[in-house]
Write a protein that holds these residues in place. Structure first.
Motif, PDB file in Angstrom:
ATOM      1  N   THR A  39     -31.467   4.024  -6.904  1.00  0.00           N
ATOM      2  CA  THR A  39     -31.989   3.654  -8.227  1.00  0.00           C
ATOM      3  C   THR A  39     -33.360   3.009  -8.099  1.00  0.00           C
ATOM      4  O   THR A  39     -34.270   3.318  -8.871  1.00  0.00           O
ATOM      5  N   ALA A  40     -33.541   2.140  -7.115  1.00  0.00           N
ATOM      6  CA  ALA A  40     -34.828   1.477  -6.919  1.00  0.00           C
ATOM      7  C   ALA A  40     -35.933   2.483  -6.610  1.00  0.00           C
ATOM      8  O   ALA A  40     -37.031   2.406  -7.169  1.00  0.00           O
ATOM      9  N   VAL A  41     -35.630   3.449  -5.749  1.00  0.00           N
ATOM     10  CA  VAL A  41     -36.643   4.443  -5.370  1.00  0.00           C
ATOM     11  C   VAL A  41     -36.967   5.363  -6.557  1.00  0.00           C
ATOM     12  O   VAL A  41     -38.135   5.641  -6.842  1.00  0.00           O
ATOM     13  N   ILE A  42     -35.945   5.828  -7.251  1.00  0.00           N
ATOM     14  CA  ILE A  42     -36.167   6.710  -8.403  1.00  0.00           C
ATOM     15  C   ILE A  42     -36.955   5.982  -9.485  1.00  0.00           C
ATOM     16  O   ILE A  42     -37.913   6.534 -10.048  1.00  0.00           O
ATOM     17  N   LEU A  43     -36.588   4.746  -9.767  1.00  0.00           N
ATOM     18  CA  LEU A  43     -37.301   3.983 -10.787  1.00  0.00           C
ATOM     19  C   LEU A  43     -38.751   3.755 -10.382  1.00  0.00           C
ATOM     20  O   LEU A  43     -39.665   3.908 -11.198  1.00  0.00           O
ATOM     21  N   SER A  44     -38.976   3.449  -9.125  1.00  0.00           N
ATOM     22  CA  SER A  44     -40.343   3.270  -8.627  1.00  0.00           C
ATOM     23  C   SER A  44     -41.163   4.537  -8.834  1.00  0.00           C
ATOM     24  O   SER A  44     -42.317   4.477  -9.277  1.00  0.00           O
ATOM     25  N   GLN A  45     -40.572   5.701  -8.548  1.00  0.00           N
ATOM     26  CA  GLN A  45     -41.286   6.975  -8.724  1.00  0.00           C
ATOM     27  C   GLN A  45     -41.580   7.242 -10.196  1.00  0.00           C
ATOM     28  O   GLN A  45     -42.662   7.709 -10.549  1.00  0.00           O
ATOM     29  N   ARG A  46     -40.626   6.962 -11.054  1.00  0.00           N
ATOM     30  CA  ARG A  46     -40.835   7.186 -12.489  1.00  0.00           C
ATOM     31  C   ARG A  46     -41.909   6.255 -13.038  1.00  0.00           C
ATOM     32  O   ARG A  46     -42.708   6.658 -13.881  1.00  0.00           O
ATOM     33  N   LEU A  47     -41.921   5.024 -12.564  1.00  0.00           N
ATOM     34  CA  LEU A  47     -42.956   4.095 -13.019  1.00  0.00           C
ATOM     35  C   LEU A  47     -44.332   4.527 -12.525  1.00  0.00           C
ATOM     36  O   LEU A  47     -45.313   4.430 -13.260  1.00  0.00           O
ATOM     37  N   LEU A  48     -44.399   5.021 -11.289  1.00  0.00           N
ATOM     38  CA  LEU A  48     -45.676   5.504 -10.768  1.00  0.00           C
ATOM     39  C   LEU A  48     -46.201   6.656 -11.628  1.00  0.00           C
ATOM     40  O   LEU A  48     -47.391   6.724 -11.936  1.00  0.00           O
ATOM     41  N   ALA A  49     -45.313   7.540 -12.048  1.00  0.00           N
ATOM     42  CA  ALA A  49     -45.718   8.654 -12.917  1.00  0.00           C
ATOM     43  C   ALA A  49     -46.255   8.144 -14.253  1.00  0.00           C
ATOM     44  O   ALA A  49     -47.038   8.828 -14.911  1.00  0.00           O
TER      45      ALA A  49
END
Length: 109
Positions: A39-49
């Motif tokens: 969840t942390a990695v996916i959320l980080s990627q979505r925020l970067l986008a």
């Protein structure tokens, strides 16, 4: 003084949105605890986008159930930037949590 105020404002904004900030006191580093590494990695990627660069802190750096995003607040962040990041988390995190479990997908369940 501005740095301390920004840290307190970010912490307060996170709490208003129901986000878990652990035992943060609102200094210049504020965690948002999300509960597991995927969840942390996916959320980080979505925020970067969405234009927000934030570091995921995952196992073994923290316990697996304490995975988090670590925000480094500066005196130059604006109220709009901080609110935008917090709004993006509040929008994205429930969507990620509703998705099929990463572990179940890997295990073929």
């Amino acid at each position: 003084a501005k740095l301390r105020q920004n840290g307190r404002d970010f912490l307060s904004g996170a709490k208003v949105r129901g986000l878990d900030t652990g035992c943060s006191i609102g200094a210049s580093v504020v965690p948002i605890v999300v509960g597991n590494s995927p969840t942390a990695v996916i959320l980080s990627q979505r925020l970067l986008a969405r234009g927000y660069n934030v570091v995921p802190i995952i196992f073994p750096g923290v316990a697996e159930n304490q995975a988090r995003l670590r925000f480094f607040i500066t005196s130059r962040h604006t109220a709009d930037q901080m609110a935008g990041a917090l709004d993006a988390i509040a929008e994205e995190l429930p969507e990620i949590r509703k998705a099929p479990s990463f572990v179940n997908l890997v295990a073929g369940r």
